[in-house]
Structure formats: C-alpha cells, structure tokens
Design a protein around this motif. Structure first.
Motif, PDB file in Angstrom:
ATOM      1  N   ARG A  36       0.655  -1.266   0.200  1.00  0.00           N
ATOM      2  CA  ARG A  36      -0.060   0.167  -0.042  1.00  0.00           C
ATOM      3  C   ARG A  36       1.027   1.165   0.077  1.00  0.00           C
ATOM      4  N   ALA A  37       1.933   1.298   0.938  1.00  0.00           N
ATOM      5  CA  ALA A  37       2.813   2.430   0.779  1.00  0.00           C
ATOM      6  C   ALA A  37       3.579   2.569  -0.387  1.00  0.00           C
ATOM      7  N   ILE A  38       4.005   1.685  -1.062  1.00  0.00           N
ATOM      8  CA  ILE A  38       4.677   1.703  -2.301  1.00  0.00           C
ATOM      9  C   ILE A  38       3.735   1.932  -3.704  1.00  0.00           C
ATOM     10  N   ALA A  39       2.575   1.721  -3.375  1.00  0.00           N
ATOM     11  CA  ALA A  39       1.435   1.900  -4.559  1.00  0.00           C
ATOM     12  C   ALA A  39       1.453   3.370  -5.037  1.00  0.00           C
ATOM     13  N   VAL A  40       1.841   4.344  -4.136  1.00  0.00           N
ATOM     14  CA  VAL A  40       1.612   5.619  -4.489  1.00  0.00           C
ATOM     15  C   VAL A  40       2.836   6.198  -4.891  1.00  0.00           C
ATOM     16  N   GLU A  41       4.131   5.159  -4.913  1.00  0.00           N
ATOM     17  CA  GLU A  41       5.483   5.604  -5.601  1.00  0.00           C
ATOM     18  C   GLU A  41       5.858   6.681  -5.015  1.00  0.00           C
ATOM     19  N   PRO A  42       6.337   6.427  -3.698  1.00  0.00           N
ATOM     20  CA  PRO A  42       6.912   7.466  -2.737  1.00  0.00           C
ATOM     21  C   PRO A  42       8.428   7.461  -3.410  1.00  0.00           C
ATOM     22  N   GLN A  43       9.111   8.533  -2.892  1.00  0.00           N
ATOM     23  CA  GLN A  43      10.604   8.399  -3.017  1.00  0.00           C
ATOM     24  C   GLN A  43      11.331   8.006  -1.845  1.00  0.00           C
ATOM     25  N   VAL A  44      10.745   8.089  -0.719  1.00  0.00           N
ATOM     26  CA  VAL A  44      11.444   7.544   0.279  1.00  0.00           C
ATOM     27  C   VAL A  44      10.413   6.491   1.204  1.00  0.00           C
ATOM     28  N   LEU A  45      10.913   5.582   1.935  1.00  0.00           N
ATOM     29  CA  LEU A  45      10.074   4.420   2.682  1.00  0.00           C
ATOM     30  C   LEU A  45      10.653   4.530   4.094  1.00  0.00           C
ATOM     31  N   LEU A  46       9.919   4.931   5.036  1.00  0.00           N
ATOM     32  CA  LEU A  46      10.199   5.075   6.520  1.00  0.00           C
ATOM     33  C   LEU A  46       9.374   3.657   7.151  1.00  0.00           C
ATOM     34  N   MET A  47      10.340   3.104   7.700  1.00  0.00           N
ATOM     35  CA  MET A  47       9.892   1.733   8.408  1.00  0.00           C
ATOM     36  C   MET A  47       9.909   1.847   9.845  1.00  0.00           C
ATOM     37  N   ASP A  48       8.862   1.937  10.785  1.00  0.00           N
ATOM     38  CA  ASP A  48       9.108   1.804  12.063  1.00  0.00           C
ATOM     39  C   ASP A  48       8.981   0.639  12.809  1.00  0.00           C
ATOM     40  N   GLU A  49      10.023  -0.080  12.970  1.00  0.00           N
ATOM     41  CA  GLU A  49       9.916  -1.492  13.580  1.00  0.00           C
ATOM     42  C   GLU A  49       8.831  -2.282  12.645  1.00  0.00           C
ATOM     43  N   PRO A  50       9.243  -2.433  11.670  1.00  0.00           N
ATOM     44  CA  PRO A  50       8.227  -3.157  10.741  1.00  0.00           C
ATOM     45  C   PRO A  50       8.263  -4.512  11.170  1.00  0.00           C
ATOM     46  N   CYS A  51       9.110  -5.367  11.529  1.00  0.00           N
ATOM     47  CA  CYS A  51       8.856  -6.662  11.931  1.00  0.00           C
ATOM     48  C   CYS A  51       8.872  -6.871  13.130  1.00  0.00           C
ATOM     49  N   SER A  52       8.331  -5.910  14.369  1.00  0.00           N
ATOM     50  CA  SER A  52       8.716  -6.332  15.733  1.00  0.00           C
ATOM     51  C   SER A  52       7.447  -7.208  15.892  1.00  0.00           C
ATOM     52  N   ALA A  53       6.329  -7.176  15.277  1.00  0.00           N
ATOM     53  CA  ALA A  53       5.053  -7.870  15.551  1.00  0.00           C
ATOM     54  C   ALA A  53       5.092  -9.130  14.822  1.00  0.00           C
ATOM     55  N   LEU A  54       6.252  -9.389  14.186  1.00  0.00           N
ATOM     56  CA  LEU A  54       6.214 -10.950  13.361  1.00  0.00           C
ATOM     57  C   LEU A  54       6.880 -11.893  13.727  1.00  0.00           C
ATOM     58  N   ASP A  55       6.759 -13.282  13.056  1.00  0.00           N
ATOM     59  CA  ASP A  55       7.557 -14.341  13.275  1.00  0.00           C
ATOM     60  C   ASP A  55       8.860 -14.298  12.635  1.00  0.00           C
ATOM     61  N   PRO A  56       9.655 -15.103  12.845  1.00  0.00           N
ATOM     62  CA  PRO A  56      11.013 -15.098  11.963  1.00  0.00           C
ATOM     63  C   PRO A  56      10.763 -15.283  10.439  1.00  0.00           C
ATOM     64  N   ILE A  57       9.858 -16.149  10.065  1.00  0.00           N
ATOM     65  CA  ILE A  57       9.638 -16.448   8.612  1.00  0.00           C
ATOM     66  C   ILE A  57       9.136 -15.196   7.991  1.00  0.00           C
ATOM     67  N   SER A  58       8.012 -14.600   8.516  1.00  0.00           N
ATOM     68  CA  SER A  58       7.683 -13.302   7.972  1.00  0.00           C
ATOM     69  C   SER A  58       8.794 -12.189   7.878  1.00  0.00           C
ATOM     70  N   THR A  59       9.569 -12.119   9.128  1.00  0.00           N
ATOM     71  CA  THR A  59      10.583 -11.317   9.230  1.00  0.00           C
ATOM     72  C   THR A  59      11.410 -11.273   8.011  1.00  0.00           C
ATOM     73  N   SER A  60      11.897 -12.388   7.750  1.00  0.00           N
ATOM     74  CA  SER A  60      13.022 -12.931   6.666  1.00  0.00           C
ATOM     75  C   SER A  60      12.344 -12.557   5.347  1.00  0.00           C
ATOM     76  N   ALA A  61      10.923 -12.526   5.259  1.00  0.00           N
ATOM     77  CA  ALA A  61      10.310 -12.318   3.793  1.00  0.00           C
ATOM     78  C   ALA A  61      10.299 -10.712   3.605  1.00  0.00           C
TER      79      ALA A  61
END
Lengths: 352, 259
Positions: free
Chosen positions: B162-187
């Motif tokens: 959803r964030a990259i669909a608007v084709e931004p210049q910069v992507l900020l990620m605030d702990e994007p994996c902290s709620a995820l399991d290792p497999i999703s984190t690796s993805a």
C-alpha cells in the motif's frame, strides 16, 4: 497439648484435598420447588405471596443445606446466586407485565380497518390509527433528518478537531441536554414558533424540532464513542499515504465506525418515537390525516393513545383503540431494535 | 526516483518537553539506513519527523532543518500532505483498512485521494505493488477478501504494498518486523533488499541482527538518563558501527553490555 493438636490434625494430604462434598446438581431446583410449595401452603396459594415467601424460605434452606453438606464459601455463593437471580427477575417483572398487558388488550383491536382508517367522523366503534402512524413516521423522520447531520458532525468535531476548552464545554452541554425533560424540549419548540407565527400555533416542523432537541445529544454521544473506538493507527496509515485529514475522516474513520453509528442513530429514534409531552404541546391532536408538516395539527401515536384513553368516546371504545395504538408503537420500537441489530451485523467491518 | 535527506541540528518537542536534541545526519539516496538504540531514545520520533507524521500528535513540533533534494521539509510553503505522498511510512503494527478488501487496500492511496484511474490501470498498480511486496503469489486468487483476513506477516507486506503503490521517493519503516515471526521477518528483510534499488529506506529496529543484515548505514541513538532528550550518538557504515564503533556506548549497546 502439642500431642493432642497433632492427633486432631488430619493427614496433610487430606487437608489439602481438592475434593469436596457437593450438593447434587438438581438440589437448588428441587429446594426451590419445595419452598414454593411451602410458601403456597402458608400464604393460601396467592401467586405473589407464594413466590416472595418461597424465595425467602429457599435462601434460608439452601444456605443451611449447603453449609452442612458443602462449606461456608459454597453456602455464601449459593445465597448470592439466589439474590442476584431474584434481582434479575424483579427487574424483568415490569417489562413482562407491560408487554403482556399491551399485547393482550391491544391485539383484539388490530384489524385492517384499524390500520387504514383515521378517526375522522368516528364517534363510537371503528376508526383507526392511520393518521397517527403517518404522523409519527414523518415527524420522527424529519427529526432524524435534522438531528443526524448535526449530531454526527458535532461528534466528528469533538473527536477529530476539538482541542482545548471548547470541546470540554460542548461535551458538558451535550450531557446536560441528555437530561432535559422532554416537556421542556416541547416548550422550547413551541416558544420558538410562537415567536415566529404568534400564539396558538400548531405545526409539524415544530414537533420535529422538539424531538431533535432530544435526539441530538443521543446521536452526538453514541457517535462520539464509536469514533473514539476507531484505532488511531488507521488514521495514521491514511495520513502516511498523503491523504488529507477530511478525506481520512470521510473515507476511513466514518466507514469503520459506520455500524456503531447506525446502531446509535436507530436507538435514538427508538428513544424519541414514544415521546408524548412535547408533541402534545406543539402538535396537539386531530382526527384526520394531515400530510402537511408546515401547517396545522398532526396526530401521532403517543398523543393518539393518550387522547383515546382520556376521551374514550360515547361508548368507551376509545380505550381499546388506546391499547391498539400503544401496541403499534411497541411493535415499531421492536422493529427498530431489530433493524439496529441487522445494521450492526451488515456494516460491521470484521464481517469477512 | 529516490531522494536523499539532509538533517541538520534537529530538535523535536512534545509540548515543552524536548524529546530529541541536535540531530545532524545525511541519509543517502537508494540506500538502507537503520536507526538503533534503546527504547525512548527518540528513534521513532525522529523517523516520524521525516515525513511530518509527528505533527498529528497535539503539541508536537520541531526546530532545525530537514532538506530533501534541495527542498526544506519544514519551509513555509511546504504542505505536510504533499510531503507524505513523497515519503511513505510503514508502521510497527500492521494496519490494513478493515473496511477494504486486499485490492482496495493496495490502491487506497489513490482511491482515498480521489485519483481517477481506469480499471486496467488500477489492476496493474495492484499487481505491480503486490509483486514488489512479495505478496502477489499468496493473494492473487483472493484479492476481494478483506485485508484483515490475512496473517500478520501478510498484512504487514500488504501495508508495504500500500505504501509503495503511491510511488513515494522515500520509505520510512518504524519497527516493521517487531510484531512478526521469524519467517515473515525474513520475507520482509528480503523485500527491503529488493526495494533499496528504487527507494531510499529508513528503518527503525530493535533487532541489531536485522540492522546488520539489511542496512548500509547505521545510526545509534541514546539518551543519557530518563527525562533527558535523546541524541544521535554516532552514525557510519553498518560494518564499521558493528565492528569498530567510535563511541564506547555504541559498542556497549551492540555487544549487549548496555547500562
């Protein structure tokens, strides 16, 4: 001393046992049945006396029984369970009684004529609520059209925009408005239209305004609670996509809260549809259907019910019509409650 | 399309409280920059100040300068809404819109801004974004299902799509994996690797292995005591920060001997 104490103490395993003697599962029901019989005999088979005395005897019996067989904790639990259940039943008594009375006395009156004719030229038997149903429906409908935009927009202001002292004052005033006696709302609307059109005015729009005064605070508070439930993360997600605030509210916040808002609005209708006092003042009563909300008296169901009861006509058949009108009103409110549940089911965002 | 960011002497306030003090850091275009540091040191506040998201909290304000490709982010004529269209953000907890389907979630950025687009354009945008987010294969046949029907990891990748669909210049990620399991984190880490060819990525993370794995530059934030403002202690290439940091506290933090 020490030795006697030791002999009196049961083995450690038994003292800490998690097993305990319990009454059989049918015991409370059986005891209550028995106590009802005792109560019936003692009071000479009066219904209310039997139930009240039977319940009191039951509470004593179950306590003693549980205390001897089980433990004091269980006994207390059973007594409190009995008290809480009694309180629940007492709270239900008026509701059941009202519904029973309205249905048993109103149902015989309902007929096709009752729904299709007004009271025009009716002095004895016959006549109906046609004019009052339509009056209630469109006066309430107009009140809805006035209150919903004002109420929802005010709630949006309170939740999304208000900062500082103003929203606090508005919230306080809305709470005060919730507590306004409905007769005051009626007097307000009447005074307003007297100022415009002169004394003695009877006008449909005035009834709608009186009902709006009662409806707006309900809509504001229920909508406000629903908007507060929308997670802030959704607003931030929309902002982070470069969506302006107003679009975020219209396209993200409101749809997410829609089910709750719709339920609140429906319940606010149920709240005002039975209002009698304000409509008595500003709408009065009439025997004919009046479809013009901007001139003249309009009959509504609650006022119709009131007048049929105090002025039952030459042969007293008005009392039957009063219960008929009350039944129609109860049915409308029941349908509205069902609609509220349906809306909250259909619009709920979690529905897959 | 990626842009570089230059931050100089930035202070962030919540009301009268100075939360972050004196941050000066250049962020290179088309690279991954990781912010690490203990909780409460201002990493997230700083990240949110990069697309003016912190302003949605009442009383929050900044002093200092952030220049994005020659434009002052906090200049008088800068519209925060326009800024956020250029600088996208992914949050700690997946937050797909519950009223929308997977398909609608991906193009929410366009739809919510009432951008007119043909059905075929929308379809293409959805497929492209979902492919970039490594989610297309998993949801291809159920685009009309609600976004909330996906697993947590899939929801987070949906939010990235959803964030990259608007084709931004910069992507900020605030702990994007902290709620995820290792497999999703690796993805998601694989995804960050792929995305850095096109985007400037800034990621806040509590997971130092993750910072070491995905970033080229690492910045370490710290605060001297509770109630004191957070500061940028040092920044440099990830290899250097993790092998031979200049500052003692950085070394203590990354080796786990903190405090």
């Amino acid at each position: 001393m020490a030795s006697t104490l030791e002999t009196q103490q049961p083995p450690a395993g038994a003292a800490r046992s998690i097993h305990q003697r319990t009454l059989p599962r049918y015991a409370p029901a059986a005891a209550f049945g028995g106590c009802l019989v005792i109560g019936a005999v003692l009071t000479g088979f009066g219904l209310i006396g039997t139930v009240v005395l039977g319940t009191v005897i039951y509470l004593v019996v179950i306590y003693v029984l549980s205390r001897t067989v089980e433990s004091s904790r269980k006994a207390a639990d059973r007594v409190v369970t009995g008290l809480v259940t009694s309180a629940f039943v007492i709270a239900l008594v008026p509701l059941v009684s009202v519904i029973y009375t309205v249905f048993s006395r109103g149902l015989p009156v309902l007929s096709a004529t009752f729904f299709t004719s007004s009271m025009r030229n009716v002095v004895g038997e016959g006549g109906g609520v046609f004019h009052a149903i339509w009056g209630t429906v469109y006066i309430t409908g107009m009140a809805l059209v006035i209150s919903v935009p004002i109420g929802i927009l005010a709630a949006i202001y309170l939740v999304e925009y208000g900062r500082g002292w103003l929203p606090r004052q508005i919230r306080f005033l809305v709470d005060v408005m919730t507590g306004i006696p409905s007769i005051v709302a009626g007097l307000f609307a009447y005074a307003l239209f007297v100022l415009i059109f002169g004394p003695g005015i009877r006008i449909g729009i005035g009834g709608a305004i009186a009902l709006s005064v009662l409806m707006i605070p309900v809509v504001v508070r229920s909508t406000e609670e629903m908007l507060k439930l929308v997670p802030n993360e959704l607003r931030e997600a929309a902002y982070a996509l470069g969506v302006p605030k107003w679009r975020t509210i219209v396209k993200v916040v409101l749809p997410t809260a829609l089910a709750g808002i719709a339920t609140g609005v429906t319940l606010s209708i149920a709240r005002v549809i039975g209002e009698t006092a304000p409509l008595l003042i500003i709408l009065g009563i009439t025997d004919s259907a009046n479809f013009d909300p901007f001139s003249g008296r309009i009959a509504t169901l609650p006022v119709f019910t009131y007048y049929e009861y105090i002025q039952p006509g030459v042969d007293g058949s008005g009392e039957g019509r009063a219960f008929g009108g009350a039944l129609v009103l109860v049915l409308i409110v029941l349908v509205l409650n069902a609609v509220a549940r349906l809306i909250s089911y259909l619009f709920s965002p979690t529905k897959a | 399309m990626a842009k570089s960011i230059d931050v100089s002497d930035l202070n962030i306030y919540y009301g009268d409280f100075l939360a972050v003090e004196g941050v000066t850091i250049p962020i290179a275009a088309k690279s991954v920059t990781a912010f690490i540091g203990p909780s409460g040191c201002g990493k997230s506040s700083f990240l949110r100040s990069l697309n003016r998201m912190h302003e949605v909290i009442p009383g929050a304000r900044v002093e200092g300068k952030i220049i994005i490709d020659g434009n002052d982010l906090y200049g008088a004529g800068t519209d925060p809404v326009a800024v956020r269209r250029e600088i996208g953000m992914v949050f700690q907890r997946p937050n797909p819109f519950p009223t929308m389907s997977i398909y609608e979630n991906v193009i929410a950025g366009m739809r919510l801004n009432a951008k007119r687009m043909k059905k075929s354009e929308a379809d293409d945008a959805v497929e492209k974004s979902l492919r970039s987010a490594n989610l297309w294969a998993e949801v291809e046949d159920r685009l009309r299902r609600p976004g909330s029907s996906l697993s947590g990891g899939q929801q987070q990748r949906l939010c990235i799509a959803r964030a990259i669909a608007v084709e931004p210049q910069v992507l900020l990620m605030d702990e994007p994996c902290s709620a995820l399991d290792p497999i999703s984190t690796s993805a998601i880490e694989d995804l960050i690797h792929d995305l850095q060819h096109d985007y400037t990525i800034v990621i806040v993370t509590h997971n130092m292995q993750q910072a070491a794995r995905v970033s080229e530059t690492t910045a370490f934030f710290n605060l001297s005591a509770v109630g004191e403002p957070g500061r940028l202690v040092e920044y440099g290439s990830t290899t250097k920060i993790f092998s031979n940091p200049d500052n003692e506290s950085t070394e203590a933090y990354i080796s786990g001997r903190f405090g």
